[in-house]
Design an enzyme around this catalytic site. Structure first.
Site, short mmCIF file in Angstrom:
data_model
loop_
_atom_site.label_atom_id
_atom_site.label_comp_id
_atom_site.label_asym_id
_atom_site.label_seq_id
_atom_site.Cartn_x
_atom_site.Cartn_y
_atom_site.Cartn_z
N HIS A 83 -0.18 -91.80 29.58
CA HIS A 83 1.21 -91.71 28.73
C HIS A 83 1.58 -92.90 27.99
CE1 HIS A 83 5.81 -91.49 29.08
NE2 HIS A 83 5.46 -90.52 28.03
N HIS A 84 1.96 -92.82 26.77
CA HIS A 84 2.44 -93.69 25.85
C HIS A 84 3.84 -93.47 25.51
CE1 HIS A 84 -2.07 -95.09 24.51
NE2 HIS A 84 -1.73 -95.46 25.76
N GLU A 85 4.95 -94.13 26.19
CA GLU A 85 6.19 -93.87 25.52
C GLU A 85 6.37 -95.04 24.70
OE1 GLU A 85 9.41 -93.38 24.32
OE2 GLU A 85 8.95 -91.90 25.72
N HIS A 138 5.69 -86.20 21.78
CA HIS A 138 6.99 -85.75 22.11
C HIS A 138 7.98 -86.52 21.29
CE1 HIS A 138 6.79 -83.22 25.81
NE2 HIS A 138 5.40 -83.25 25.48
N GLU A 154 12.57 -79.98 30.27
CA GLU A 154 13.37 -80.81 30.85
C GLU A 154 14.84 -80.75 30.85
OE1 GLU A 154 12.20 -84.44 28.93
OE2 GLU A 154 13.04 -83.80 26.71
#
Length: 707
Positions: A417-419, A487, A512
């Protein structure tokens, strides 16, 4: 002279005086002859086009043109120097998709337009007319008097034939995560304020506007979808809503107010209009995919569909766990995170992730997504910070090598995961190091996020700069054989054909939001006609526990579906990346329903849209890739109904066993939502099933050859 003859002459004279004078016109038809499209120039050299379907006007004469900043525009004073028509009828096989093979059949008109007043500078407009609609784009060939130019505005008009019903979200430069409104086109200006609800990092367009894909239905039964295809090196398009049922292009500006920087040889994205008198044909259309370029990747063997679970949903359930490891604010990447005071609720711990890996291995899942594994989550939301994450440093309780070795021993992958915290500049600086870290540690897929206001400051999620950024990430990821699930990115336009490792996107109001105010029961009967027209969505379905407590407020919240409807999403919401998004313990409470999620395919040989009506219901059947297995999903809005499932897509002369996961009679989206029943029946290709669907409900069916 008779009174009738005189009346006709007066009417003809009125038409001649009021209609635009055309100095050039050329018409093409679709291969099946149902569509006609006409290009023309008026007396001032302004380009126009129009589109008819089965004799009905879809787009009345509408202007075309590009306005240039600090230079001569491509708006008028054109003459036609060449016009050619060609045809194409080929097939191609997507790496993954709803169909094993896609037919690409169209008739094409290419018009070359020159401006004598500008040294015969010329452009081309290319039209492709398919059996399901029209695509067209502007092309700017390399030439002596045309090299660099800046787009001030695009003046593409869609002059509609009436006040259609439209399913829309308000125009915005930074988010697609609005709830859908259903209204007449003429009602949009009065509803714009109501529709523009508060969302993180939004930038609403001030004048009445809607985003694409925009889905409409005319009073005489035509379904019309307007979007774009092949969005590369250009800002995303919304649609201005003008008087007289006219829509026109509205491009996302950059930080200084320009709409695009162009260097020849170049072109715009395709503007797409998909039309039918059957709603099912809209969902079956592959026009947008067909208008995208084939992939240039020489090796695609590493790009595979993924069914996954994840340390994710528990962050939305109050009291369960958090992304952040520590309690402190004012955290910098240069800090020693091992000295942070643990908050006691960090989700991405070795122990918890290993439990998810065990569950994935036990139930046949490919991967586990882990969010909150890396340093930086303490204080970035609400702070417009440049360097929040470095994408390679784990929190003290997350052992990268240990967990990947454990996952590998179980035959499971971990999804990175790369936010980015919307700091695209920071991400690009660190991209190669981050992807090398993934490759070194066994990761082959990444979920990227862009929550917040974009950095470089003043740019937008849907602007040209960011459009190029998302593509750069996909291309660079391919160099490391990494798949990307983005996203908060620009809405898709069929680029999963060109960049097949860009496996899915969110780019809409997803699951979500069930924990943040809820989604209307009709929401997922609209998404297939809007968001999913552009490409697969990471909707994150499969929520079995429908009563929630939202993590921010502690307030009560519910998932506005039945449990059976959550199963149906795996068929109705196409994606080669499908998540079982709920907590493992909730699946263990309903093992018989969970069986469908374990069984359902995520890549397909064939798809069959059995029945559909935007905003009301969708029923789709699909054949699993390379297997004699079929799956059916059906969803409805807040109203109950009886669905019709015609199984004539099954091979003839064979018997099959159908397992039906359905709502009980007392179920609904807001009451007894977990009440479902499972039954098994024998079926053949002659079977016509009638199946009850509860309010806000759905059903799912798995079909196998009878043993």
């Amino acid at each position: 002279m008779s009174q009738l003859t005189l009346t006709r002459k007066i009417a003809l004279l009125f038409f001649i005086c009021t209609a635009p004078i055309m100095v050039f016109a050329q018409t093409i038809t679709s291969p099946d002859k149902n569509f006609t499209a006409q290009f023309s120039l008026d007396a001032n050299g302004v380009p126009l086009y129009q589109l008819n379907y089965k004799g009905k006007a879809v787009i009345k004469p509408s202007t075309l043109g590009i306005e240039v900043s600090k230079g001569a525009s491509f708006m008028d004073s054109f003459t036609v120097t060449n016009a050619t028509q060609t045809s194409s009828n080929t097939t191609w096989d997507p790496v993954m998709g709803e169909e094993k093979t896609i037919r690409n059949n169209y008739n094409e008109l290419v018009v070359t337009l020159a401006q004598a007043k500008n040294n015969n500078r010329y452009i081309r407009i290319r039209f492709r007319l398919f059996n399901d609609g029209l695509g067209f784009r502007y092309e700017f060939p390399k030439q002596a008097d045309l090299s660099y130019f800046v787009i001030k505005d695009e003046h593409t008009q869609f002059n509609l034939a009436g006040d259609h019903k439209i399913f829309w979200i308000p125009g915005d430069y930074d988010t697609n995560e609005y709830a859908y409104i259903t209204s007449k086109i003429s009602e949009i200006p009065g509803l714009q304020k109501k529709a523009t609800i508060e969302i993180n990092a939004q930038q609403p367009i001030p004048n009445p506007s809607v985003q694409t894909p925009s889905m409409m239905k005319s009073a005489d039964g035509l379904y019309i979808n307007i979007h774009e295809a092949g969005l590369i090196n250009y800002p995303a398009m919304s649609l201005n809503v003008e008087p007289g049922f006219k829509l026109s292009s509205h491009l996302t500006p950059d930080a200084v107010g320009n709409n695009g920087y162009m260097q020849t040889d170049t072109q715009t994205p395709w503007r797409t209009i998909v039309v039918s008198d059957k709603a099912t044909d809209i969902l079956a259309s592959k026009l947008i995919l067909n208008l995208n370029e084939p992939t240039k990747y020489k090796d695609v063997s590493w790009i595979k569909p993924v069914k996954y679970i994840g340390v994710w949903w528990e962050y939305f359930v109050a009291g369960k766990s958090t992304w952040a490891y520590g309690k402190e604010n004012n955290v910098k990447l240069t800090d020693d995170f091992s000295k942070l005071t643990p908050n006691g609720k960090h989700g991405a711990t070795n122990e918890r992730v290993m439990r998810y890996i065990d569950f994935a291995a036990k139930n046949g899942f490919d991967a586990v997504l882990v969010e909150g594994w890396n340093v930086g989550w303490e204080d970035w939301i609400g702070n417009w910070k440049e360097e929040v994450f470095d994408f390679v440093t784990p929190y003290p309780d997350f052992d990268v090598k240990k967990l990947n070795a454990y996952a590998a021993s179980k035959g499971v992958k971990i999804i990175m995961h790369h936010e980015t915290s919307a700091s695209a500049t920071n991400y690009e600086r660190r991209l190669d190091r981050a992807f090398q870290f993934m490759q070194d540690n066994g990761y082959n897929a990444v979920k990227t996020g862009y929550v917040g206001q974009i950095i470089p400051r003043g740019e937008h999620h849907d602007g040209q700069w960011m459009v190029n950024h998302y593509i750069h990430v996909a291309e660079r990821a391919a160099d490391y054989k990494i798949m990307v699930n983005s996203h908060e990115a620009v809405r898709p336009t069929g680029l999963n054909r060109t960049y097949p490792n860009w496996i899915a996107q969110e780019s809409a109001r997803g699951t979500e939001f069930e924990a943040m105010g809820g989604l209307a029961p009709e929401h997922t009967t609209i998404l297939p006609f809007t968001r999913l027209m552009g490409g697969p969505m990471d909707y994150t379905p499969g929520i079995f526990q429908t009563d929630l407590t939202y993590y921010k407020t502690g307030g009560n919240q519910r998932v506005n579906t039945t449990l059976a409807k959550q199963l149906a999403y795996y068929v109705t919401m196409y994606s080669p990346l499908q998540m079982a998004a709920d907590l493992p313990e909730n699946y263990e409470r309903f093992p018989d329903a969970f069986q469908f999620i374990k069984d359902v395919a995520v890549d397909w040989d064939n798809s069959y849209v059995l029945e559909a009506e935007p905003g009301d219901y969708v029923t789709i059947a699909r054949k699993a890739k390379g297997k004699d297995e079929w799956f059916v999903g059906s969803v409805t809005d807040e109203n109950s109904r009886t669905a019709t499932v015609n199984l004539n897509f099954l091979p003839k002369g064979q018997k099959f066993t159908a397992t039906i996961y359905a709502d009980k009679k007392d179920a609904s989206w807001n009451k007894n939502s977990q009440n479902y029943e499972i039954k098994t029946v024998e079926v053949t290709s002659k079977t016509n099933l009638k199946q009850f669907v509860a309010p806000g409900g759905g059903f799912a069916i798995s079909i196998r050859v009878k043993k």
